[in-house]
Design an enzyme around this catalytic site. Structure first.
Site, PDB file in Angstrom:
ATOM      1  N   GLY A   1       0.824  -1.208   0.000  1.00 34.78           N
ATOM      2  CA  GLY A   1       0.000   0.000   0.000  1.00 34.78           C
ATOM      3  C   GLY A   1       0.856   1.256   0.000  1.00 34.78           C
ATOM      4  N   THR A   2       0.212   2.399  -0.165  1.00 33.67           N
ATOM      5  CA  THR A   2       0.940   3.670  -0.146  1.00 33.67           C
ATOM      6  C   THR A   2       1.391   3.999   1.277  1.00 33.67           C
ATOM      7  OG1 THR A   2      -1.154   4.842   0.071  1.00 33.67           O
ATOM      8  CG2 THR A   2      -0.246   4.610  -2.148  1.00 33.67           C
ATOM      9  N   THR A   3       2.338   4.892   1.384  1.00 37.84           N
ATOM     10  CA  THR A   3       2.947   5.218   2.678  1.00 37.84           C
ATOM     11  C   THR A   3       2.039   6.123   3.503  1.00 37.84           C
ATOM     12  OG1 THR A   3       5.086   5.142   1.564  1.00 37.84           O
ATOM     13  CG2 THR A   3       5.043   6.057   3.784  1.00 37.84           C
TER      14      THR A   3
END
Length: 295
Positions: free
Chosen positions: A37-39
């Site tokens: 997933g994105t940070t």
């Protein structure tokens, strides 16, 4: 003796089955979903909590405002997510319900730690019942309890850890390296936002823009959750890009100086070797001349 992969074959088909070495593979797969997933980042400061997420879009046709990675749970609590968005929405909805149940039952806002434990209890139930799968999402839950600032990270397994600064998603290691090096206990809210953006810049390898960043704060003074406006985010991101441009320029100048110094050293070494060779030749000629004279 069979290889380890063959020994563990088939143990990932059900969440309730342990492998011979005591692992639940479905939980580990859920953690992998979070890592892809994105940070998302969370930081504590003496003035409140900062939540920052990277919400880059995969297409220019997507409305950026429709992508939500930061959520308000109660007046004094917010959460940042990473992993499967649908799973995160279900967990956020459950967190909001638990928060309102606490208000109705006890006539007071829920504690941040108490809410995080309730969410982790729900996650843990989905690791020991057949016919279900773990939640493929991790949450950073931050908020204030009066003068106390709290920040928790929840794992797909149901584990719960309190942090001063933490990160989840694809750029965890780069972000945590920045936090380990630069985080201080008495950091202000303004500095915490800048530090979080610096960590996000490293985690995304410089692909940070005002459109891809979302920031929310929960301040001790107001005891309330607030998401920063687009103009405020743009100011912080512009300052971030200016800082990094200056640092990159300084690094390039230092690299150029190092190259010049290296070339100068190489030239000096070459000249020394040449002078040594000339001396050796002179010595050889003198020795040859002496021998000729003796003869």
């Amino acid at each position: 003796m069979q290889p380890l992969q063959q020994q563990n074959a088939g143990y990932d088909r059900a969440i309730t089955v342990f492998s011979p070495d005591g692992r639940l593979f479905q939980v580990e797969y859920a953690r992998e979903a979070v890592k892809r997933g994105t940070t998302s980042l969370g930081l504590k400061s003496k003035e409140g909590v900062v939540l920052i997420v990277d919400k880059r879009t995969v297409s220019r046709l997507v409305e950026a405002k429709s992508i939500e990675k930061i959520f308000q749970i109660d007046n004094h609590i917010g959460a940042a997510t990473s992993g499967l968005v649908a799973d995160a929405r279900a967990l956020i909805e459950r967190a909001r319900i638990e928060s309102q149940i606490n208000r109705i039952t006890y006539n007071e806002p829920i504690l941040v730690g108490g809410l995080a434990k309730k969410i982790c209890d729900m996650k843990q139930m989905y690791t020991q019942n057949g016919g279900v799968r773990p939640f493929g999402s991790a949450l950073i839950i931050g908020g204030v309890n009066g003068e106390e600032v709290k920040l928790f990270e929840t794992d797909p397994s149901g584990a719960l850890i309190e942090y001063k600064a933490t990160a989840i998603g694809s750029g965890v290691q780069a972000a945590m390296d920045v936090f380990e090096e630069r985080y201080e206990d008495d950091i202000s809210l303004y500095d915490a936002i800048n530090l979080g953006l610096d960590a996000l810049y490293e985690a995304t390898e410089g692909r940070t823009t005002a459109q891809s960043v979302e920031i929310a704060v929960i301040e001790v003074d107001t005891q309330s959750y607030r998401k920063l406006s687009d103009d405020e985010v743009s100011e912080y991101v512009e300052a971030l890009l200016e800082r990094n441009a200056e640092e990159e320029e300084e690094e390039s100048e230092e690299d150029a100086e190092d190259v010049v110094d290296e070339k100068a050293d190489q030239t000096a070494e070459a000249s020394e070797e040449t002078s040594e060779d000339e001396v050796d030749e002179n010595v050889t000629e003198e020795s040859v001349g002496e021998k000729d004279s003796e003869e």
